[in-house]
Design an enzyme around this catalytic site. Structure first.
Site, PDB file in Angstrom:
ATOM      1  N   SER A 147     -17.859 127.614  -1.887  1.00  0.00           N
ATOM      2  CA  SER A 147     -18.969 126.667  -1.894  1.00  0.00           C
ATOM      3  C   SER A 147     -19.803 126.880  -3.142  1.00  0.00           C
ATOM      4  CB  SER A 147     -19.829 126.935  -0.647  1.00  0.00           C
ATOM      5  OG  SER A 147     -21.122 126.401  -0.802  1.00  0.00           O
ATOM      6  N   TYR A 160     -24.082 132.939   5.047  1.00  0.00           N
ATOM      7  CA  TYR A 160     -22.999 132.056   4.558  1.00  0.00           C
ATOM      8  C   TYR A 160     -22.724 132.312   3.077  1.00  0.00           C
ATOM      9  CZ  TYR A 160     -20.983 127.422   3.273  1.00  0.00           C
ATOM     10  OH  TYR A 160     -20.216 126.388   2.797  1.00  0.00           O
ATOM     11  N   LYS A 164     -19.244 133.363   1.048  1.00  0.00           N
ATOM     12  CA  LYS A 164     -18.685 132.432   0.052  1.00  0.00           C
ATOM     13  C   LYS A 164     -18.623 133.079  -1.334  1.00  0.00           C
ATOM     14  CE  LYS A 164     -17.832 128.818   2.624  1.00  0.00           C
ATOM     15  NZ  LYS A 164     -16.430 128.429   2.873  1.00  0.00           N
TER      16      LYS A 164
HETATM   17  N1  LIG Z   1     -19.292 119.590   3.284  1.00  0.00           N
HETATM   18  C1  LIG Z   1     -19.724 120.139   2.174  1.00  0.00           C
HETATM   19  O1  LIG Z   1     -20.578 119.579   1.474  1.00  0.00           O
HETATM   20  C2  LIG Z   1     -19.201 121.487   1.755  1.00  0.00           C
HETATM   21  C3  LIG Z   1     -19.740 122.057   0.596  1.00  0.00           C
HETATM   22  C4  LIG Z   1     -19.273 123.301   0.178  1.00  0.00           C
HETATM   23  C5  LIG Z   1     -18.279 123.935   0.891  1.00  0.00           C
HETATM   24  N2  LIG Z   1     -17.770 123.370   2.026  1.00  0.00           N
HETATM   25  C6  LIG Z   1     -16.731 124.118   2.740  1.00  0.00           C
HETATM   26  O2  LIG Z   1     -15.690 123.252   3.111  1.00  0.00           O
HETATM   27  C7  LIG Z   1     -15.075 123.736   4.306  1.00  0.00           C
HETATM   28  C8  LIG Z   1     -15.039 122.618   5.338  1.00  0.00           C
HETATM   29  O3  LIG Z   1     -16.376 122.218   5.591  1.00  0.00           O
HETATM   30  P1  LIG Z   1     -16.735 120.767   6.160  1.00  0.00           P
HETATM   31  O4  LIG Z   1     -18.038 120.385   5.599  1.00  0.00           O
HETATM   32  O5  LIG Z   1     -15.576 119.880   6.055  1.00  0.00           O
HETATM   33  O6  LIG Z   1     -17.011 121.151   7.702  1.00  0.00           O
HETATM   34  P2  LIG Z   1     -16.602 120.395   9.054  1.00  0.00           P
HETATM   35  O7  LIG Z   1     -16.633 118.925   8.862  1.00  0.00           O
HETATM   36  O8  LIG Z   1     -17.483 120.992  10.096  1.00  0.00           O
HETATM   37  O9  LIG Z   1     -15.097 120.861   9.294  1.00  0.00           O
HETATM   38  C9  LIG Z   1     -14.806 122.190   9.550  1.00  0.00           C
HETATM   39  C10 LIG Z   1     -13.362 122.300   9.950  1.00  0.00           C
HETATM   40  O10 LIG Z   1     -13.068 123.694  10.198  1.00  0.00           O
HETATM   41  C11 LIG Z   1     -12.553 123.828  11.526  1.00  0.00           C
HETATM   42  N3  LIG Z   1     -12.966 125.092  12.128  1.00  0.00           N
HETATM   43  C12 LIG Z   1     -14.207 125.576  12.281  1.00  0.00           C
HETATM   44  N4  LIG Z   1     -14.182 126.770  12.910  1.00  0.00           N
HETATM   45  C13 LIG Z   1     -12.868 127.034  13.159  1.00  0.00           C
HETATM   46  C14 LIG Z   1     -12.180 128.096  13.791  1.00  0.00           C
HETATM   47  N5  LIG Z   1     -12.822 129.162  14.293  1.00  0.00           N
HETATM   48  N6  LIG Z   1     -10.829 128.022  13.880  1.00  0.00           N
HETATM   49  C15 LIG Z   1     -10.161 126.951  13.380  1.00  0.00           C
HETATM   50  N7  LIG Z   1     -10.756 125.923  12.768  1.00  0.00           N
HETATM   51  C16 LIG Z   1     -12.090 125.963  12.664  1.00  0.00           C
HETATM   52  C17 LIG Z   1     -13.162 122.653  12.277  1.00  0.00           C
HETATM   53  O11 LIG Z   1     -12.372 122.406  13.425  1.00  0.00           O
HETATM   54  P3  LIG Z   1     -13.024 121.671  14.719  1.00  0.00           P
HETATM   55  O12 LIG Z   1     -13.889 120.535  14.182  1.00  0.00           O
HETATM   56  O13 LIG Z   1     -11.838 121.213  15.451  1.00  0.00           O
HETATM   57  O14 LIG Z   1     -13.856 122.713  15.388  1.00  0.00           O
HETATM   58  C18 LIG Z   1     -13.084 121.543  11.238  1.00  0.00           C
HETATM   59  O15 LIG Z   1     -11.790 120.991  11.204  1.00  0.00           O
HETATM   60  C19 LIG Z   1     -15.882 124.953   4.749  1.00  0.00           C
HETATM   61  O16 LIG Z   1     -15.244 126.129   4.326  1.00  0.00           O
HETATM   62  C20 LIG Z   1     -17.198 124.757   4.027  1.00  0.00           C
HETATM   63  O17 LIG Z   1     -17.874 125.971   3.819  1.00  0.00           O
HETATM   64  C21 LIG Z   1     -18.209 122.168   2.474  1.00  0.00           C
END
Ligand SMILES: NC(=O)c1ccc[n+]([C@@H]2O[C@H](COP(=O)([O-])OP(=O)(O)OC[C@H]3O[C@@H](n4cnc5c(N)ncnc54)[C@H](OP(=O)(O)O)[C@@H]3O)[C@@H](O)[C@H]2O)c1
Length: 262
Positions: A147, A160, A164
């Site tokens: 991130s 977090y 990261k």
């Molecule tokens: N969105 C952003 O702006 C952003 C920015 C920087 C970094 N990121 C990174 O991108 C990644 C995805 O984030 P996102 O924003 O897409 O979040 P999200 O929409 O909440 O999606 C998270 C995904 O991870 C799965 N997950 C969570 N806990 C889990 C577990 N214990 N076992 C298996 N699967 C699990 C969830 O599955 P379920 O929904 O089925 O529980 C979902 O498919 C993360 O690593 C996050 O730190 C995101």
């Protein structure tokens, strides 16, 4: 014509039931990959149904496993099911993660442990289990999702940001120890259009104004899309990126180029 071609490859992508992981799965499938995905949601949940529909529309095969990626047994199940279905793993995108946002003083040990197990240890554990398959043909790729919080953070985003930041070290270690048969790269997204970020905007009295304020802080005058993260991921996984390993790339629409007090 220069093109990203991942035809016939198998990509294991964690966290495909929502957000960034779904966008990555879609683009990798568009480039030709079969996708083995996972999440905690049930097979009949909206997110997983969307995952299957998305991959089908791109014309490749999809497999989904409901699990908890912090469990070593579940990690083994995921790898075994992927091999049983597709006979190989060419690309691992270790993306699943959640925001664990607290203050450094208020953070409980339980929050710390949960965060480290999911946002750091699971990436290492799954990478290690995939290693024998990834190195088989000498061109394996691991992409670890970190991130922009790995570069700089704001009060209340602990622990977090600690996990990261550590992922960048994991990227370096895997790259230097597991190369040249496996390349390992980190992606550090900034503000991406995801359900979680929309929920954050919705927590403000004027969600639309808050959203516009955030957009205005980006030189590209928009937020990122999950597909844009997917496109970069597909490039990194392709043979257009064979000189790239051991580095984490920020993809943030220029947000970090702007001074905070501007
Ligand atoms: N969105 C952003 O702006 C952003 C920015 C920087 C970094 N990121 C990174 O991108 C990644 C995805 O984030 P996102 O924003 O897409 O979040 P999200 O929409 O909440 O999606 C998270 C995904 O991870 C799965 N997950 C969570 N806990 C889990 C577990 N214990 N076992 C298996 N699967 C699990 C969830 O599955 P379920 O929904 O089925 O529980 C979902 O498919 C993360 O690593 C996050 O730190 C995101």
């Amino acid at each position: 014509m220069l093109a990203i071609n991942l035809k016939g490859k198998t990509a294991l992508v964690t966290g495909v039931s929502s957000g960034v992981g779904l966008g990555i799965a879609k683009i990798l499938a568009r480039a030709g990959c079969n996708i083995s995905g996972c999440g905690t949601s049930a097979e009949n949940s909206e997110g997983v149904v969307t995952f299957f529909k998305t991959i089908k529309e791109e014309g490749t095969q999809a497999l989904y496993t409901k699990l908890d990626i912090t469990s070593k047994l579940d990690q083994e199940l995921l790898v075994n099911k992927t091999i049983a279905a597709f006979e190989k793993i060419d690309i691992l995108v270790s993306n699943a993660g959640v925001n664990v946002f607290e203050g450094a003083e208020r953070c409980s040990e339980k929050q710390w442990d949960f965060n480290m197990d999911l946002n750091l240890k699971a990436h290492w554990g799954l990478s290690r289990l995939c290693k024998p398959y990834l190195e088989l043909n000498g061109t394996g790729v691991i992409v670890l999702m970190t991130s922009n919080h790995s570069n700089y953070t704001i009060p209340g985003c602990f622990p977090y940001n600690v996990a990261k930041t550590a992922i960048k070290g994991l990227v370096q270690s895997l790259a230097i120890e597991w190369g040249p048969k496996i390349r390992t790269v980190g992606i550090a997204p900034g503000f991406i259009e995801t359900p979680g970020n929309q929920k954050w905007f919705d927590s403000f009295p004027d969600a639309e104004a808050e959203r516009q304020k955030t957009i205005d802080l980006h030189p590209v005058k928009k937020l990122g899309t999950t597909e844009e993260v997917g496109q970069f991921c597909a490039f990194l996984a392709s043979d257009l990126a064979t000189f790239i390993t051991g580095t984490t790339y920020l993809i943030d629409g220029g947000r970090s180029a702007l001074m905070q007090d501007t």
